[in-house]
Design a protein around this motif. Structure first.
Motif, PDB file in Angstrom:
ATOM      1  N   ASP A 285      -3.207  11.083  10.928  1.00 56.10           N
ATOM      2  CA  ASP A 285      -4.057  11.280  11.879  1.00 56.10           C
ATOM      3  C   ASP A 285      -5.550  10.628  11.791  1.00 56.10           C
ATOM      4  N   SER A 286      -5.842  10.859  10.794  1.00 59.01           N
ATOM      5  CA  SER A 286      -7.655   9.938  10.362  1.00 59.01           C
ATOM      6  C   SER A 286      -7.490   8.539  10.975  1.00 59.01           C
ATOM      7  N   SER A 287      -6.802   8.042  10.062  1.00 63.45           N
ATOM      8  CA  SER A 287      -7.053   6.440  10.839  1.00 63.45           C
ATOM      9  C   SER A 287      -6.552   6.430  11.854  1.00 63.45           C
ATOM     10  N   THR A 288      -6.498   7.110  13.174  1.00 61.99           N
ATOM     11  CA  THR A 288      -6.954   6.342  14.191  1.00 61.99           C
ATOM     12  C   THR A 288      -8.396   7.258  15.204  1.00 61.99           C
ATOM     13  N   ASN A 289      -8.703   8.497  14.005  1.00 62.85           N
ATOM     14  CA  ASN A 289     -10.071   9.428  14.390  1.00 62.85           C
ATOM     15  C   ASN A 289     -11.332   9.163  13.902  1.00 62.85           C
ATOM     16  N   PRO A 290     -12.028   8.247  14.387  1.00 60.43           N
ATOM     17  CA  PRO A 290     -12.981   7.543  14.212  1.00 60.43           C
ATOM     18  C   PRO A 290     -13.695   8.375  12.831  1.00 60.43           C
ATOM     19  N   ALA A 291     -13.994   9.751  13.677  1.00 62.64           N
ATOM     20  CA  ALA A 291     -14.560  10.350  13.746  1.00 62.64           C
ATOM     21  C   ALA A 291     -14.527  11.241  12.293  1.00 62.64           C
ATOM     22  N   GLN A 292     -13.104  10.802  12.555  1.00 59.44           N
ATOM     23  CA  GLN A 292     -12.581  11.297  10.639  1.00 59.44           C
ATOM     24  C   GLN A 292     -12.238  10.443   9.614  1.00 59.44           C
ATOM     25  N   PRO A 293     -12.892   9.209   8.615  1.00 61.62           N
ATOM     26  CA  PRO A 293     -11.489   8.663   8.023  1.00 61.62           C
ATOM     27  C   PRO A 293     -11.533   8.907   6.546  1.00 61.62           C
ATOM     28  N   ALA A 294     -10.608   8.257   6.750  1.00 58.65           N
ATOM     29  CA  ALA A 294      -9.264   8.509   6.339  1.00 58.65           C
ATOM     30  C   ALA A 294     -10.399   8.186   4.846  1.00 58.65           C
ATOM     31  N   ASP A 295      -9.680   9.164   3.376  1.00 58.39           N
ATOM     32  CA  ASP A 295     -10.233   8.629   2.188  1.00 58.39           C
ATOM     33  C   ASP A 295      -9.764   7.424   1.564  1.00 58.39           C
ATOM     34  N   ALA A 296     -10.624   6.369   1.038  1.00 61.88           N
ATOM     35  CA  ALA A 296     -10.162   5.758   0.865  1.00 61.88           C
ATOM     36  C   ALA A 296      -8.848   5.394  -0.414  1.00 61.88           C
ATOM     37  N   THR A 297      -8.736   6.579  -1.375  1.00 66.11           N
ATOM     38  CA  THR A 297      -8.227   6.672  -1.957  1.00 66.11           C
ATOM     39  C   THR A 297      -6.669   6.802  -1.311  1.00 66.11           C
ATOM     40  N   SER A 298      -6.404   7.543  -0.426  1.00 63.15           N
ATOM     41  CA  SER A 298      -5.164   8.199   0.370  1.00 63.15           C
ATOM     42  C   SER A 298      -4.180   7.344   0.778  1.00 63.15           C
ATOM     43  N   GLY A 299      -4.083   6.088   0.442  1.00 61.91           N
ATOM     44  CA  GLY A 299      -3.459   4.226   1.165  1.00 61.91           C
ATOM     45  C   GLY A 299      -2.154   4.304   0.352  1.00 61.91           C
ATOM     46  N   GLY A 300      -1.560   3.579  -0.071  1.00 64.00           N
ATOM     47  CA  GLY A 300      -0.576   2.973  -0.395  1.00 64.00           C
ATOM     48  C   GLY A 300      -0.677   2.762  -1.461  1.00 64.00           C
ATOM     49  N   ASP A 301       0.503   2.470  -2.814  1.00 62.97           N
ATOM     50  CA  ASP A 301       0.284   2.383  -3.929  1.00 62.97           C
ATOM     51  C   ASP A 301      -0.492   0.719  -4.565  1.00 62.97           C
ATOM     52  N   VAL A 302      -0.720   0.926  -5.244  1.00 63.30           N
ATOM     53  CA  VAL A 302      -1.715  -0.548  -5.468  1.00 63.30           C
ATOM     54  C   VAL A 302      -0.777  -1.736  -6.990  1.00 63.30           C
ATOM     55  N   PRO A 303      -0.706  -2.452  -6.673  1.00 65.93           N
ATOM     56  CA  PRO A 303      -0.110  -3.301  -7.688  1.00 65.93           C
ATOM     57  C   PRO A 303      -0.882  -3.318  -8.498  1.00 65.93           C
ATOM     58  N   VAL A 304      -0.225  -3.083 -10.065  1.00 66.28           N
ATOM     59  CA  VAL A 304      -1.361  -2.964 -11.598  1.00 66.28           C
ATOM     60  C   VAL A 304      -2.152  -4.074 -11.730  1.00 66.28           C
ATOM     61  N   ASP A 305      -2.302  -5.541 -11.406  1.00 62.37           N
ATOM     62  CA  ASP A 305      -3.418  -6.119 -11.666  1.00 62.37           C
ATOM     63  C   ASP A 305      -4.645  -6.257 -10.247  1.00 62.37           C
ATOM     64  N   GLU A 306      -4.132  -5.724  -9.527  1.00 65.29           N
ATOM     65  CA  GLU A 306      -5.206  -4.758  -8.327  1.00 65.29           C
ATOM     66  C   GLU A 306      -5.848  -4.035  -9.174  1.00 65.29           C
TER      67      GLU A 306
END
Length: 739
Positions: free
Chosen positions: A386-407
């Motif tokens: 919901d927040s990704s489609t609502n500019p007034a309520q940005p999503a936390d950068a840490t709430s996305g998907g899994d991150v490959p180990v090297d990244e």
């Protein structure tokens, strides 16, 4: 800090030639003195430890016998050098055992622990050494002999520890203390080993892989491999991690499978050892012994006996910090559970996932404890979407998907580089200290953005294995010291699922935060500048040690541009689940305080029924929630019963969170001020990478110099005030937690 030449000082090594058959007895030839564990056999440890103990005892007897004025050069320096061999052996074993505790090594650990307990008593209660240290106290206090502020602090710390251990008491009382300490060490070792055994014995086995629907292919492959390693010909095995909420619960769509995993988790504390004791019973006996020791030392209970080495003033100040957090967390948890019920995430799952052979509880839409992690994760995904489609309520950068180990590692190292001016380079030529572990060298960053002077080594062990301790931690093979000439060699250990052959491992958002947290501990060790090992880096009071690591967690936000929002209330999407996580944490703190604020008689009564006592302690604080148990139960609370480090000190995480939240706000303020005060061109606008990097580098250099490098060489709260220009306040934390 200059290295002082002391040609006449004993260095803590044996006077005889080291045996070539035992590599632990010789200095390592590897970079930074890294101990090459590949050359060491289990039978090497005990003789090396005994040699280290003998070397220190020889040096201490020499200090006590010298008939010369007590000075830094005649007392503190030789004492600080006396444990070089012992520290090398003890640290290496601790690092190795935590990540790969074979049954043979568990036997070795029992013997090492008992020998070390006896030696520590011998050292802290040594009358001649205590006399020499006491003789130095007055000359230093009156400036009759030269000493640096760090040397003053080293003497103060050493004398405080000796007095807290019972130095100065009569011989009979000291003998009783030694007996209690030995009994405590035996009990703590028994708790740790039974807790490890239970984690393996209660691991949840699923014959049908379909039961684990929802897990990723990587997670399923790891579970299959775990089953095969445990002797199953097929199926999958989910090992238990330390917290009560097992991480796979967030993804498992089959409700009956979630129930089995959760019940396996809370069943810990029910198996018995060879003496017929559960971990809960062993833990209760440990509490009794600690209460008896506290009384012998003149304290009301164990908490009071350890407070002199903490930053908290007293029990009242701890509870004053804890009460608003506990009340707010409970209120927020209830609101979150109501949101979870209204979201209906279990309705369709319960109906579609139910099978004829499922229990009735698996076909109802009423919340159960095994639904909590799954439901909270589902709502988090909804809110993030919901927040990704609502500019007034940005999503936390840490709430996305899994991150490959090297990244993930690139992000962690890049944040540290931008803040503290370092460069991290992988080393493939060093022997691994654990199966699958990786080695990195840490350098100062030169003006050309290339590696400059070497600082130390960072060793990383990411993956879970049956022989590995649960949770995540930092440890050290060696620490920075100009006195001993040692450089920092630190490890981080996590417990993520190993990737299937040919696959790439990835870290969940939660694991990413853990990686940033533990690397914060590593930075505290790597960037230390100290004369004495005993004051270096993370050797700060227990309720301060978590602070730098928690601050480092916020730099995960560097990759989402979130640091410039000083003083703002977090968006609702970022607050989701704070009530749950804070409630679990506070409830565990309450259990710890309950066990360690008992008189001897109260502890003996509690030991009659440890589980009933634990339940009553939660009721007294209003934290006996039917859906959410404490993060750790008495039967699997390794932090406080498998050793004394966090005993009466699990509050330290929350205490440090107050500091970390306030410091995090300071960092955000530095970015905001730099943006506000800069020239009015495009590169100076808020969020500009160039301006942000300049502001972060300036702030980071200041904190590195005044706080991380200082360790315990001065009062950590003084370092805090110098670094951030103020005393910490609760407001920032309460805002972060949505309380």
């Amino acid at each position: 800090m200059e290295h002082i030449d002391r040609p006449d000082v004993t260095d803590g090594t044996t006077t005889s030639q080291p045996s070539p058959e035992n590599p632990l007895l010789a200095e390592s030839t590897l970079d930074y003195g890294l101990t090459d564990l590949s050359r060491i056999r289990d039978e090497h440890w005990l003789p090396a430890l005994e040699a280290g103990i003998a070397a220190q005892r020889e040096a201490v007897e020499a200090i006590a016998a010298r008939n010369v004025p007590a000075t830094v050069a005649t007392v503190l320096h030789p004492l600080g050098l006396s444990h070089r061999l012992l520290s090398r052996v003890e640290r290496a074993f601790s690092c190795m055992f935590s990540v790969h505790a074979t049954p043979e090594r568990q036997v070795v650990q029992q013997e090492l622990a008992q020998q070390l307990a006896g030696h520590r008593d011998w050292l802290t209660l040594h009358p001649g050494l205590f006399r020499r240290l006491s003789a130095l106290e007055s000359p230093l206090a009156q400036d009759e002999t030269s000493a640096t502020p760090e040397q003053h602090r080293m003497l103060e710390k050493t004398l405080d520890e000796a007095r807290a251990a019972g130095a100065g008491l009569d011989d009979a009382t000291q003998q009783q203390l030694r007996a209690i300490n030995l009994e405590l060490t035996t009990a703590e070792t028994a708790y740790e080993q039974l807790q490890r055994h239970e984690a393996t014995a209660h691991a949840a086995y699923f014959p049908d892989l379909a039961e684990l629907a929802g897990l990723t292919p990587q997670e399923l492959a790891a579970a299959e491999a775990a089953a095969q390693e445990a002797g199953h010909s097929s199926g999958a095995l989910l090992p238990l991690n330390l917290p009560v909420q097992q991480s796979p619960l967030e993804k498992m769509t089959r409700r009956s499978a979630r129930r089995r995993l959760h019940q396996a988790s809370i069943a810990r504390g029910t198996l018995t050892d060879a003496q017929g004791r559960t971990t809960s019973q062993i833990g209760a006996q440990i509490a009794v012994l600690r209460a008896r020791r506290a009384r012998m030392l003149g304290f009301e209970h164990h908490l009071d006996s350890v407070l002199p080495a903490r930053t908290a003033q007293d029990r009242a100040s701890i509870e004053a910090m804890l009460r608003p957090i506990a009340d707010g967390a409970l209120a927020r948890l209830d609101a979150e559970l109501q949101t979870l019920r209204e979201a209906g995430v279990l309705d369709a799952e319960a109906l579609q996932g139910a099978r004829s052979d499922d229990a009735r509880a698996d076909r109802t839409t009423e919340l159960e404890p095994w639904d909590i992690s799954f439901g909270f994760a589902a709502v988090a995904k909804q809110q993030a979407s919901d927040s990704s489609t609502n500019p007034a309520q940005p999503a936390d950068a840490t709430s996305g998907g899994d991150v490959p180990v090297d990244e993930a590692l690139r992000q962690v190292f890049d944040a540290a580089s931008r803040l503290y001016g370092i460069t991290v380079v992988e080393r493939d030529d060093l022997p691994s200290f654990a199966p699958g572990a990786r080695s990195f060298e840490v350098f100062e960053r030169s003006a050309e953005q290339r590696p400059g002077a070497g600082i130390g080594l960072f060793l990383l062990d990411l993956y879970a294995r049956p022989s590995k301790s649960g949770g995540a931690w930092m440890n050290s093979f060696s620490v920075a010291s100009t006195l001993t000439g040692s450089s920092p060699v630190v490890i981080n250990a996590l417990n993520i699922a190993a990737p299937a052959p040919g696959a790439t491992a990835a870290l969940t958002p939660s694991a990413m935060r853990t990686l940033f947290h533990e690397f914060g501990h590593a930075l505290h060790g790597l960037l230390a500048e100290a004369e004495f090992e005993e004051l270096s880096g993370t050797a700060v009071p227990r309720d301060n040690v978590e602070f730098p690591s928690q601050v480092n967690e916020i730099f995960q936000e560097l990759y989402g541009g979130g640091l410039a929002d000083a003083g703002q209330q977090p968006a609702p999407v970022d607050l989701w689940g704070k009530g749950l996580s804070t409630f679990e944490h506070v409830a565990a703190v309450v259990l710890d305080l309950a066990w360690h604020t008992l008189s001897v008689e109260e502890a003996e009564a509690a030991a009659e029924d440890p589980e009933a006592f634990s339940a009553a302690a939660l009721v007294a604080w209003g934290l006996d929630h039917p859906l959410v148990p404490p993060r750790y139960g008495t039967g699997f609370f390794k932090h406080i019963f498998a050793g004394s480090g966090y005993a009466a000190g699990y509050y330290s995480y929350l205490w440090a969170q107050v500091l970390a939240a306030d410091a995090s706000q300071w960092y955000r303020e530095q970015l905001g001020q730099r943006h506000d005060s800069g020239p009015a061109d495009a590169s100076a606008k808020s969020g500009s990478p160039a301006r942000d990097d300049e502001a972060l580098a300036t702030a980071g250099a200041h904190v590195r110099r005044e706080l991380l490098a200082r360790g315990n060489t001065r009062d950590p709260l003084e370092s805090y005030r110098i670094s951030f220009g103020r005393d910490p306040e609760m407001d920032a934390l309460l805002r972060q937690l949505g309380l």
